[in-house]
Design a protein around this motif. Structure first.
Motif, PDB file in Angstrom:
ATOM      1  N   ARG A 202       0.878  -1.185   0.000  1.00 33.27           N
ATOM      2  CA  ARG A 202       0.000   0.000   0.000  1.00 33.27           C
ATOM      3  C   ARG A 202       0.909   1.228   0.000  1.00 33.27           C
ATOM      4  NH1 ARG A 202      -5.440  -0.933   1.308  1.00 33.27           N
ATOM      5  NH2 ARG A 202      -5.735   1.114   0.362  1.00 33.27           N
ATOM      6  N   SER A 203       0.393   2.290  -0.607  1.00 31.97           N
ATOM      7  CA  SER A 203       1.225   3.479  -0.764  1.00 31.97           C
ATOM      8  C   SER A 203       0.408   4.741  -0.520  1.00 31.97           C
ATOM      9  CB  SER A 203       1.804   3.499  -2.186  1.00 31.97           C
ATOM     10  OG  SER A 203       2.620   4.619  -2.372  1.00 31.97           O
ATOM     11  N   CYS A 204       1.091   5.806  -0.188  1.00 32.51           N
ATOM     12  CA  CYS A 204       0.455   7.116  -0.081  1.00 32.51           C
ATOM     13  C   CYS A 204       1.552   8.170  -0.170  1.00 32.51           C
ATOM     14  CB  CYS A 204      -0.276   7.272   1.250  1.00 32.51           C
ATOM     15  SG  CYS A 204       0.759   7.000   2.693  1.00 32.51           S
TER      16      CYS A 204
ATOM     17  N   ALA B  46      -1.133  14.044 -17.231  1.00 34.49           N
ATOM     18  CA  ALA B  46      -2.180  13.430 -16.400  1.00 34.49           C
ATOM     19  C   ALA B  46      -1.659  12.998 -15.035  1.00 34.49           C
ATOM     20  CB  ALA B  46      -2.771  12.229 -17.132  1.00 34.49           C
ATOM     21  N   PHE B  47      -0.348  12.870 -14.875  1.00 41.32           N
ATOM     22  CA  PHE B  47       0.240  12.468 -13.588  1.00 41.32           C
ATOM     23  C   PHE B  47      -0.192  13.461 -12.512  1.00 41.32           C
ATOM     24  CE2 PHE B  47       3.551  12.741 -10.378  1.00 41.32           C
ATOM     25  CZ  PHE B  47       3.807  11.406 -10.095  1.00 41.32           C
ATOM     26  N   ASN B  48      -0.535  12.941 -11.350  1.00 35.74           N
ATOM     27  CA  ASN B  48      -0.968  13.817 -10.261  1.00 35.74           C
ATOM     28  C   ASN B  48      -0.024  13.694  -9.074  1.00 35.74           C
ATOM     29  OD1 ASN B  48      -2.899  15.709  -9.585  1.00 35.74           O
ATOM     30  ND2 ASN B  48      -3.997  14.268  -8.261  1.00 35.74           N
ATOM     31  N   GLY B  49       0.101  14.776  -8.309  1.00 32.05           N
ATOM     32  CA  GLY B  49       0.876  14.698  -7.065  1.00 32.05           C
ATOM     33  C   GLY B  49       2.290  15.216  -7.199  1.00 32.05           C
ATOM     34  N   ARG B  50       2.505  16.133  -8.164  1.00 35.85           N
ATOM     35  CA  ARG B  50       3.865  16.671  -8.346  1.00 35.85           C
ATOM     36  C   ARG B  50       4.337  17.470  -7.132  1.00 35.85           C
ATOM     37  NH1 ARG B  50       6.206  16.447 -13.340  1.00 35.85           N
ATOM     38  NH2 ARG B  50       4.892  15.654 -15.007  1.00 35.85           N
TER      39      ARG B  50
ATOM     40  N   SER C 155      -3.216   2.646   7.463  1.00 39.71           N
ATOM     41  CA  SER C 155      -4.389   3.293   8.074  1.00 39.71           C
ATOM     42  C   SER C 155      -3.951   4.327   9.111  1.00 39.71           C
ATOM     43  CB  SER C 155      -5.293   2.263   8.756  1.00 39.71           C
ATOM     44  OG  SER C 155      -5.726   1.339   7.799  1.00 39.71           O
ATOM     45  N   ALA C 156      -2.888   4.000   9.851  1.00 41.14           N
ATOM     46  CA  ALA C 156      -2.407   4.955  10.866  1.00 41.14           C
ATOM     47  C   ALA C 156      -1.931   6.255  10.220  1.00 41.14           C
ATOM     48  CB  ALA C 156      -1.271   4.314  11.663  1.00 41.14           C
ATOM     49  N   LEU C 157      -1.462   6.137   8.974  1.00 41.51           N
ATOM     50  CA  LEU C 157      -0.957   7.333   8.276  1.00 41.51           C
ATOM     51  C   LEU C 157      -2.075   8.118   7.567  1.00 41.51           C
ATOM     52  CD1 LEU C 157       2.262   5.800   6.654  1.00 41.51           C
ATOM     53  CD2 LEU C 157       2.242   7.731   8.255  1.00 41.51           C
ATOM     54  N   LYS C 158      -3.285   7.578   7.591  1.00 41.17           N
ATOM     55  CA  LYS C 158      -4.385   8.150   6.808  1.00 41.17           C
ATOM     56  C   LYS C 158      -4.573   9.670   6.990  1.00 41.17           C
ATOM     57  CE  LYS C 158      -8.172   5.773   4.763  1.00 41.17           C
ATOM     58  NZ  LYS C 158      -9.218   4.801   4.876  1.00 41.17           N
ATOM     59  N   PRO C 159      -4.501  10.180   8.224  1.00 37.24           N
ATOM     60  CA  PRO C 159      -4.696  11.623   8.375  1.00 37.24           C
ATOM     61  C   PRO C 159      -3.661  12.451   7.599  1.00 37.24           C
ATOM     62  CG  PRO C 159      -4.700  10.513  10.525  1.00 37.24           C
ATOM     63  CD  PRO C 159      -4.296   9.494   9.513  1.00 37.24           C
ATOM     64  N   PHE C 160      -2.578  11.825   7.172  1.00 37.21           N
ATOM     65  CA  PHE C 160      -1.500  12.581   6.515  1.00 37.21           C
ATOM     66  C   PHE C 160      -1.420  12.318   5.011  1.00 37.21           C
ATOM     67  CE2 PHE C 160      -0.496  11.537  10.882  1.00 37.21           C
ATOM     68  CZ  PHE C 160      -0.322  12.804  11.413  1.00 37.21           C
ATOM     69  N   HIS C 161      -2.290  11.437   4.496  1.00 33.88           N
ATOM     70  CA  HIS C 161      -2.250  11.134   3.052  1.00 33.88           C
ATOM     71  C   HIS C 161      -2.579  12.399   2.272  1.00 33.88           C
ATOM     72  CE1 HIS C 161      -3.436   6.564   3.463  1.00 33.88           C
ATOM     73  NE2 HIS C 161      -2.420   6.899   4.229  1.00 33.88           N
ATOM     74  N   THR C 162      -1.822  12.652   1.212  1.00 34.09           N
ATOM     75  CA  THR C 162      -2.197  13.739   0.309  1.00 34.09           C
ATOM     76  C   THR C 162      -2.712  13.110  -0.980  1.00 34.09           C
ATOM     77  OG1 THR C 162       0.110  13.909  -0.375  1.00 34.09           O
ATOM     78  CG2 THR C 162      -0.653  15.479   1.289  1.00 34.09           C
ATOM     79  N   SER C 163      -1.803  12.465  -1.734  1.00 31.57           N
ATOM     80  CA  SER C 163      -2.188  11.876  -3.007  1.00 31.57           C
ATOM     81  C   SER C 163      -1.684  10.435  -3.024  1.00 31.57           C
ATOM     82  CB  SER C 163      -1.510  12.713  -4.104  1.00 31.57           C
ATOM     83  OG  SER C 163      -1.766  12.195  -5.365  1.00 31.57           O
ATOM     84  N   VAL C 164      -1.805   9.768  -4.162  1.00 28.75           N
ATOM     85  CA  VAL C 164      -1.154   8.463  -4.322  1.00 28.75           C
ATOM     86  C   VAL C 164      -0.788   8.305  -5.793  1.00 28.75           C
ATOM     87  CG1 VAL C 164      -3.354   7.195  -4.612  1.00 28.75           C
ATOM     88  CG2 VAL C 164      -1.297   5.965  -3.903  1.00 28.75           C
ATOM     89  N   TYR C 165       0.351   7.712  -6.027  1.00 29.21           N
ATOM     90  CA  TYR C 165       0.848   7.471  -7.388  1.00 29.21           C
ATOM     91  C   TYR C 165       0.114   6.233  -7.928  1.00 29.21           C
ATOM     92  CZ  TYR C 165       4.617   6.034 -10.705  1.00 29.21           C
ATOM     93  OH  TYR C 165       5.343   5.654 -11.798  1.00 29.21           O
ATOM     94  N   THR C 166      -0.490   6.334  -9.121  1.00 32.67           N
ATOM     95  CA  THR C 166      -1.338   5.228  -9.602  1.00 32.67           C
ATOM     96  C   THR C 166      -0.530   3.944  -9.845  1.00 32.67           C
ATOM     97  OG1 THR C 166      -1.136   6.074 -11.847  1.00 32.67           O
ATOM     98  CG2 THR C 166      -3.130   6.650 -10.639  1.00 32.67           C
TER      99      THR C 166
END
Ligand SMILES: Cc1cc2nc3c(=O)[nH]c(=O)nc-3n(C[C@H](O)[C@H](O)[C@H](O)COP(=O)(O)OP(=O)(O)OC[C@H]3O[C@@H](n4cnc5c(N)ncnc54)[C@H](O)[C@@H]3O)c2cc1C
Length: 462
Positions: free
Chosen positions: A325-327, A372-376, A406-417
């Motif tokens: 899993r990634s974020c 189309a890449f997101n999260g630069r 899940s513990a990191l969830k509050p800090f997720h911004t984007s995710v690389y597809t």
């Protein structure tokens, strides 16, 4: 074949096919149906090993006619195993490895079955490289279509930032070029939108000056020092030059020849560096991290770029069971560091690892809407990567990944597809953001309205 396939359609495919058609009764089938992730066990009806663009077009038409689902395979490294399917056709591009370098023009044309290491070996004799990933047996195709992050991205951008055109076969079986000058809407979409719009047969890249010698490698400390190392690291990279790219790695020390036996199996934290600039400058830039605390191992020295590229290869061989899993996370705040420290201490498997990638530099300077890449704008990409040799112990490691993520969830911004498992449409929408997602949907309606290419991080047309 396990599924009944229209015999007339098969005969027509066979008559003009110049590659190899592999069926379940063929001796090579077992080997060829396997993908990198050993936990994926699927049985296609047919594997079409394409020798060129005409084979790809013919296999695509065959699938349309018979209704068989299509899985497209470049390097086979999709974490969720999207390049193989049950009861469908695998369009396998592995035989297509042609690479033509023009050192004067600083360009390379590479066919879609090439692996990263094969591309590097063709370009590095000229001191040139395409920015790509960190494990050399990954496919150029899947990596590029998702974006492509790696050791030289902070200096030279993502793989897609050096892409000048692609040739692809559409769902209609047509051969089209996508570049700034031709089908520019499609060119926007293939730079991050994955395999949604067609099967790419070849990529044209601009080449960048890299190496051939770089200052690179890992510096390791015992995991007990992780809180201090992470805090020092955070401050050290705050004003890092673009030439420096780093990955923080938590794992058990592998029993590799360059790791002293007393460390084998012990949890460690490492900072892996790659300085893409003059060697003396690199040695100066990495000095502070090498001098921090008391490292148990320091392998950060001048070395050939191709050696550094292959450094992680033995840690991620094909056939193991992987769950991932990634974020993206904006900053290594004290809270994020505390969560990291707490969870990395619980790693059980000697094969599990947790890399944190440093983003920024040239990646962040390309306009967000240009591809189309997101999260630069992201600060760090977190990969929570469980691995076991077989099914034994896999469930425990997978739970560890889910808890940590899940513990990191509050800090997720984007995710690389390219770092998604099969996580559902809503997650893909989140990965692209609503605006890009809608634009990609419109493009999908134009180029693949029937969703022929759906075994990917799919953007359904409707
Ligand atoms: C060990 C490992 C290391 C990795 N390291 C990095 C890294 O450093 N940087 C990074 O950015 N990513 C990295 N990744 C993620 C990687 O980019 C993706 O897994 C990527 O999809 C792999 O491409 P592939 O061609 O090997 O995979 P495949 O499994 O063959 O394909 C992946 C997806 O792309 C589609 N596809 C493949 N070829 C084509 C084509 N020619 N036309 C249209 N669609 C196609 C497939 O249908 C599938 O949906 C890594 C993955 C692994 C397993």
């Amino acid at each position: 074949m396990a599924v009944a396939v229209d015999a007339a359609a098969y005969r027509e495919l066979e008559s003009g096919f110049t590659g190899e058609l592999v069926r379940p009764t063929d001796a090579s089938f077992e080997r060829l149906r396997k993908v990198w992730n050993g936990s994926i066990d699927r049985h296609p009806a047919l594997i079409a090993r394409c020798a060129g663009a005409d084979d790809i077009a013919a296999a695509t038409q065959f699938a349309r006619r018979t209704g068989l689902p299509i899985a497209v395979r470049g390097g086979g490294h999709s974490f969720p195993g999207l390049s193989v399917c049950d009861d469908g056709i695998v369009i396998d591009l592995a035989p297509m490895k042609g690479t033509t370098v023009d050192p004067e023009a600083r360009t390379v044309r590479v066919q879609a079955g090439a692996l990263l290491g094969e591309l590097d070996r063709a370009t590095q004799p000229f001191g040139l490289a395409v920015p790509s990933g960190i494990v050399t047996h990954t496919g150029v195709a899947g990596l590029t279509l998702g974006g492509g992050i790696g050791w030289v991205m902070r200096k030279h951008g993502l793989s897609i930032d050096q892409l000048s055109s692609v040739e692809l076969i559409t769902a209609e079986g047509e051969r089209v070029i996508a570049s700034e000058a031709e089908n520019d809407d499609l060119f926007w979409g293939v730079r991050g939108g994955g395999g949604n719009f067609g099967i790419v047969t070849a990529f044209d890249f601009n080449l960048c000056e890299v190496g051939p010698t770089v200052v690179a490698g890992p510096i390791f400390w015992p995991i007990e020092q992780s809180p201090q190392v992470l805090r020092f690291y955070r401050d050290w990279i705050a004003d890092a030059p673009d030439e420096l790219m780093t990955i923080v790695m938590h794992r058990k020390a592998p029993p590799l020849p360059f790791v002293p036996p007393e460390l084998h199996g012990k949890l460690i934290v490492g900072v892996v560096c790659c300085y893409t600039g003059p060697v003396e400058e690199g040695e100066r830039v990495v000095r502070p991290i090498k001098d921090f605390g008391s490292p148990v191992l320091d392998l950060c020295v001048p070395k050939p770029f191709v050696d550094h590229q292959a450094m992680f290869d033995p840690s991620f061989p094909p056939g193991r069971w992987y769950y991932f899993r990634s974020c993206d996370v904006a900053e290594l705040t004290d809270e994020v560091i505390d969560i990291t420290v707490e969870h990395t201490r619980r790693i059980q498997s000697p094969l599990t690892s947790f890399p944190i990638w440093q983003l920024g530099g040239a990646v962040a300077r390309v306009g967000d809407g240009e591809t189309a890449f997101n999260g630069r704008g992201g600060g760090h990409t977190f990969n929570i990567n469980a691995a076991t040799e077989t099914a034994e112990g896999f469930d425990v490691e997978r739970e560890w990944v889910r808890d940590f993520w899940s513990a990191l969830k509050p800090f997720h911004t984007s995710v690389y597809t390219n770092f998604l498992m099969e996580e559902g449409e809503e997650r893909i929408r989140q990965a692209y953001g609503p605006e890009k997602y809608d634009r990609l949907k419109a493009l999908k309606r134009k180029y693949d309205p029937g969703n022929l290419f759906r075994l990917n991080q799919n953007i359904p047309p409707d």
